[in-house]
Write a protein that holds these residues in place. Structure first.
Motif, PDB file in Angstrom:
ATOM      1  N   ILE A   1       3.232 -10.942  -9.049  1.00 27.29           N
ATOM      2  CA  ILE A   1       3.058 -10.587 -10.462  1.00 27.29           C
ATOM      3  C   ILE A   1       2.003  -9.481 -10.586  1.00 27.29           C
ATOM      4  N   ASP A   2       0.899  -9.634  -9.854  1.00 26.64           N
ATOM      5  CA  ASP A   2      -0.163  -8.623  -9.894  1.00 26.64           C
ATOM      6  C   ASP A   2       0.338  -7.279  -9.365  1.00 26.64           C
ATOM      7  N   PHE A   3       1.098  -7.312  -8.267  1.00 23.67           N
ATOM      8  CA  PHE A   3       1.643  -6.088  -7.682  1.00 23.67           C
ATOM      9  C   PHE A   3       2.628  -5.430  -8.641  1.00 23.67           C
ATOM     10  N   ALA A   4       3.532  -6.199  -9.206  1.00 25.91           N
ATOM     11  CA  ALA A   4       4.521  -5.659 -10.142  1.00 25.91           C
ATOM     12  C   ALA A   4       3.829  -5.078 -11.379  1.00 25.91           C
ATOM     13  N   THR A   5       2.822  -5.747 -11.872  1.00 24.15           N
ATOM     14  CA  THR A   5       2.070  -5.259 -13.029  1.00 24.15           C
ATOM     15  C   THR A   5       1.385  -3.937 -12.707  1.00 24.15           C
ATOM     16  N   GLN A   6       0.798  -3.852 -11.521  1.00 24.05           N
ATOM     17  CA  GLN A   6       0.158  -2.611 -11.086  1.00 24.05           C
ATOM     18  C   GLN A   6       1.184  -1.476 -11.037  1.00 24.05           C
ATOM     19  N   CYS A   7       2.351  -1.752 -10.498  1.00 20.17           N
ATOM     20  CA  CYS A   7       3.409  -0.734 -10.435  1.00 20.17           C
ATOM     21  C   CYS A   7       3.883  -0.357 -11.833  1.00 20.17           C
ATOM     22  N   ARG A   8       4.061  -1.335 -12.696  1.00 21.07           N
ATOM     23  CA  ARG A   8       4.537  -1.078 -14.059  1.00 21.07           C
ATOM     24  C   ARG A   8       3.567  -0.209 -14.851  1.00 21.07           C
ATOM     25  N   GLU A   9       2.282  -0.317 -14.546  1.00 22.61           N
ATOM     26  CA  GLU A   9       1.267   0.406 -15.311  1.00 22.61           C
ATOM     27  C   GLU A   9       1.153   1.875 -14.920  1.00 22.61           C
ATOM     28  N   THR A  10       1.784   2.276 -13.834  1.00 24.14           N
ATOM     29  CA  THR A  10       1.750   3.685 -13.442  1.00 24.14           C
ATOM     30  C   THR A  10       2.754   4.469 -14.283  1.00 24.14           C
ATOM     31  N   PRO A  11       2.567   5.792 -14.421  1.00 21.11           N
ATOM     32  CA  PRO A  11       3.587   6.587 -15.110  1.00 21.11           C
ATOM     33  C   PRO A  11       4.965   6.457 -14.449  1.00 21.11           C
ATOM     34  N   ALA A  12       5.015   6.363 -13.134  1.00 22.78           N
ATOM     35  CA  ALA A  12       6.307   6.197 -12.443  1.00 22.78           C
ATOM     36  C   ALA A  12       6.941   4.860 -12.803  1.00 22.78           C
ATOM     37  N   GLY A  13       6.134   3.811 -12.846  1.00 16.96           N
ATOM     38  CA  GLY A  13       6.646   2.500 -13.224  1.00 16.96           C
ATOM     39  C   GLY A  13       7.119   2.482 -14.669  1.00 16.96           C
ATOM     40  N   GLN A  14       6.365   3.116 -15.543  1.00 18.34           N
ATOM     41  CA  GLN A  14       6.760   3.202 -16.947  1.00 18.34           C
ATOM     42  C   GLN A  14       8.055   3.998 -17.091  1.00 18.34           C
ATOM     43  N   PHE A  15       8.198   5.067 -16.287  1.00 18.38           N
ATOM     44  CA  PHE A  15       9.414   5.866 -16.302  1.00 18.38           C
ATOM     45  C   PHE A  15      10.624   5.010 -15.925  1.00 18.38           C
TER      46      PHE A  15
ATOM     47  N   LYS B   1       0.834  -1.203   0.000  1.00 21.40           N
ATOM     48  CA  LYS B   1       0.000   0.000   0.000  1.00 21.40           C
ATOM     49  C   LYS B   1       0.871   1.256   0.000  1.00 21.40           C
ATOM     50  N   ARG B   2       1.929   1.256   0.805  1.00 18.11           N
ATOM     51  CA  ARG B   2       2.831   2.409   0.856  1.00 18.11           C
ATOM     52  C   ARG B   2       3.573   2.583  -0.466  1.00 18.11           C
ATOM     53  N   VAL B   3       4.009   1.468  -1.066  1.00 17.81           N
ATOM     54  CA  VAL B   3       4.716   1.542  -2.352  1.00 17.81           C
ATOM     55  C   VAL B   3       3.771   2.058  -3.437  1.00 17.81           C
ATOM     56  N   THR B   4       2.545   1.580  -3.442  1.00 25.85           N
ATOM     57  CA  THR B   4       1.561   2.041  -4.416  1.00 25.85           C
ATOM     58  C   THR B   4       1.344   3.543  -4.283  1.00 25.85           C
ATOM     59  N   GLN B   5       1.269   4.046  -3.051  1.00 24.83           N
ATOM     60  CA  GLN B   5       1.116   5.485  -2.818  1.00 24.83           C
ATOM     61  C   GLN B   5       2.340   6.244  -3.320  1.00 24.83           C
ATOM     62  N   LEU B   6       3.513   5.711  -3.072  1.00 20.18           N
ATOM     63  CA  LEU B   6       4.745   6.355  -3.539  1.00 20.18           C
ATOM     64  C   LEU B   6       4.779   6.425  -5.066  1.00 20.18           C
TER      65      LEU B   6
ATOM     66  N   ILE C   1       5.078   9.852  -7.209  1.00 21.81           N
ATOM     67  CA  ILE C   1       6.118  10.055  -8.222  1.00 21.81           C
ATOM     68  C   ILE C   1       5.478  10.274  -9.592  1.00 21.81           C
ATOM     69  N   SER C   2       4.403   9.559  -9.877  1.00 22.25           N
ATOM     70  CA  SER C   2       3.684   9.764 -11.142  1.00 22.25           C
ATOM     71  C   SER C   2       3.177  11.193 -11.241  1.00 22.25           C
ATOM     72  N   ASP C   3       2.617  11.701 -10.138  1.00 20.22           N
ATOM     73  CA  ASP C   3       2.137  13.086 -10.126  1.00 20.22           C
ATOM     74  C   ASP C   3       3.292  14.065 -10.344  1.00 20.22           C
ATOM     75  N   THR C   4       4.419  13.802  -9.692  1.00 22.11           N
ATOM     76  CA  THR C   4       5.593  14.663  -9.844  1.00 22.11           C
ATOM     77  C   THR C   4       6.091  14.653 -11.283  1.00 22.11           C
TER      78      THR C   4
ATOM     79  N   GLY D   1       8.124  15.183 -16.928  1.00 24.71           N
ATOM     80  CA  GLY D   1       8.836  13.937 -17.182  1.00 24.71           C
ATOM     81  C   GLY D   1      10.102  13.725 -16.376  1.00 24.71           C
ATOM     82  N   THR D   2      10.400  14.605 -15.430  1.00 28.27           N
ATOM     83  CA  THR D   2      11.533  14.393 -14.530  1.00 28.27           C
ATOM     84  C   THR D   2      11.023  14.421 -13.090  1.00 28.27           C
ATOM     85  N   ILE D   3      11.826  13.902 -12.192  1.00 26.47           N
ATOM     86  CA  ILE D   3      11.437  13.871 -10.786  1.00 26.47           C
ATOM     87  C   ILE D   3      11.988  15.094 -10.059  1.00 26.47           C
TER      88      ILE D   3
END
Length: 124
Positions: free
Chosen positions: A98-112, A34-39, A43-46, A52-54
């Motif tokens: 796998i589900d958690f990693a996929t969820q993270c990958r699908e965020t703009p931060a994960g894609q970055f 939950k904390r990682v998902t929030q982070l 980061i996606s918002d930033t 496109g930079t942090i």
């Protein structure tokens, strides 16, 4: 040979003690995810706000590198070890990860971060 036999005897005890020492419980895992998902959301918002930079106004810098390196544990990009070590493929992990990693990958931060491993990294 004896090391392998000793490990076969002790591995479950060692793993159990590591889980206890590190307080790895289903509740703690869920809270950490939950904390990682929030982070990743923050980061996606930033990334969206800063074009496109942090942190760097000049594109890819140390903050972007640090985020990508730390995020890799949640994303497991294919070239994570850059040839230095052979890591298991994502599909070899439990479905919950796998589900958690996929969820993270699908965020703009994960894609970055995935893009950083694909495009910012020199090959070994």
């Amino acid at each position: 040979v004896y090391k392998r036999q000793l490990w076969m005897i002790l591995k479950n005890k060692v793993r159990g003690n590591i889980r206890k020492l590190m307080a790895i419980t289903p509740e703690n895992v869920a809270e950490a995810q939950k904390r990682v998902t929030q982070l990743f959301k923050e980061i996606s918002d930033t990334l969206d706000q800063r074009g496109g930079t942090i942190a760097s106004d000049e594109g890819f810098g140390p903050t972007e590198l640090a985020f990508s390196a730390l995020a890799a544990a949640c994303l497991l990009p294919a070239n994570y070890a850059n040839g230095a070590a052979r890591l298991p493929a994502l599909e070899n992990f439990p479905q919950s990860f796998i589900d958690f990693a996929t969820q993270c990958r699908e965020t703009p931060a994960g894609q970055f971060a995935m893009d950083c491993y694909e495009n910012q990294r020199a090959t070994a």
